[in-house]
Motif scaffolding. Structure first.
Motif, PDB file in Angstrom:
ATOM      1  N   GLU A   7      26.354  29.208  -5.372  1.00 36.69           N
ATOM      2  CA  GLU A   7      26.046  30.695  -5.510  1.00 36.69           C
ATOM      3  C   GLU A   7      24.343  30.833  -6.177  1.00 36.69           C
ATOM      4  OE1 GLU A   7      25.130  33.678  -6.143  1.00 36.69           O
ATOM      5  OE2 GLU A   7      26.602  33.884  -4.861  1.00 36.69           O
ATOM      6  N   SER A  12      27.089  35.781 -10.877  1.00 39.18           N
ATOM      7  CA  SER A  12      28.087  35.645 -10.053  1.00 39.18           C
ATOM      8  C   SER A  12      28.860  34.458 -10.200  1.00 39.18           C
ATOM      9  CB  SER A  12      27.497  35.880  -8.084  1.00 39.18           C
ATOM     10  OG  SER A  12      27.123  37.310  -8.111  1.00 39.18           O
ATOM     11  N   ASP A  57      28.014  31.250  -1.242  1.00 41.14           N
ATOM     12  CA  ASP A  57      27.034  32.924  -1.008  1.00 41.14           C
ATOM     13  C   ASP A  57      26.519  32.625   0.855  1.00 41.14           C
ATOM     14  OD1 ASP A  57      25.576  34.896  -1.221  1.00 41.14           O
ATOM     15  OD2 ASP A  57      24.477  34.231  -2.674  1.00 41.14           O
ATOM     16  N   THR A  89      31.168  34.648   1.013  1.00 38.52           N
ATOM     17  CA  THR A  89      30.101  35.600   0.053  1.00 38.52           C
ATOM     18  C   THR A  89      29.035  36.392   0.377  1.00 38.52           C
ATOM     19  OG1 THR A  89      30.085  34.689  -2.086  1.00 38.52           O
ATOM     20  CG2 THR A  89      32.042  35.630  -1.997  1.00 38.52           C
ATOM     21  N   LYS A 112      30.211  41.483  -1.568  1.00 39.25           N
ATOM     22  CA  LYS A 112      30.037  41.788  -3.675  1.00 39.25           C
ATOM     23  C   LYS A 112      30.192  43.536  -3.454  1.00 39.25           C
ATOM     24  CE  LYS A 112      27.743  37.554  -3.782  1.00 39.25           C
ATOM     25  NZ  LYS A 112      26.521  36.579  -3.896  1.00 39.25           N
ATOM     26  N   PRO A 113      30.378  43.677  -4.514  1.00 38.42           N
ATOM     27  CA  PRO A 113      30.469  42.847  -6.157  1.00 38.42           C
ATOM     28  C   PRO A 113      32.484  42.363  -6.084  1.00 38.42           C
ATOM     29  CG  PRO A 113      30.581  45.596  -5.977  1.00 38.42           C
ATOM     30  CD  PRO A 113      30.363  45.033  -4.750  1.00 38.42           C
TER      31      PRO A 113
END
Length: 129
Positions: A7, A12, A57, A89, A112-113
């Motif tokens: 990430e 995060s 991510d 994510t 997200k969030p």
């Protein structure tokens, strides 16, 4: 259990690491971009301590999350590694990216969030609770 969190956003990374600690005894490593993520994956296998879970991510510097996913799955096949569970994510919901991630072998996708309940739900679906 071992996890790798890839990430680029500092907050995060910290939130994800905190959530993993709350849902179980996770030893979480952190990477800030796709290249570091692939390097950490390879080093873990070299050390014979592979990750049970990789949290990727989608939007990462240098190598994006979809390409990290593709590389990880290819390396697992080439070297006969036991596949890691992979959760993608992202802050943006893009159906084409979701479809692409599942086509390359991710098992979960979380927008997200992030919150603790989302993480619990995903971890349960992955059989990691």
């Amino acid at each position: 259990m071992r996890a790798l969190i890839v990430e680029d956003d500092y907050a995060s990374r910290i939130v994800m690491k905190k959530f993993l600690a709350e849902v179980g005894p996770w030893d979480a490593s952190l990477a800030v971009d796709g290249v570091e993520g692939v390097d950490a994956f390879l080093q873990a296998h070299k050390d014979r301590e592979p990750y049970d879970l990789i949290c990727l991510d989608i939007m990462l510097p240098r190598v994006d999350g979809i390409n990290v996913l593709r590389i990880v799955r290819q390396l697992e096949k080439e070297h006969n590694y036991l596949p890691s569970k992979i959760m993608m994510t992202t802050a943006l919901y893009d159906k084409s990216k979701v479809d692409e991630a599942f086509a390359f072998g991710c098992q979960a996708y979380c927008t997200k969030p992030l919150d603790l309940q989302k993480i619990r739900d995903v971890m349960g679906k992955l059989g990691l609770l």
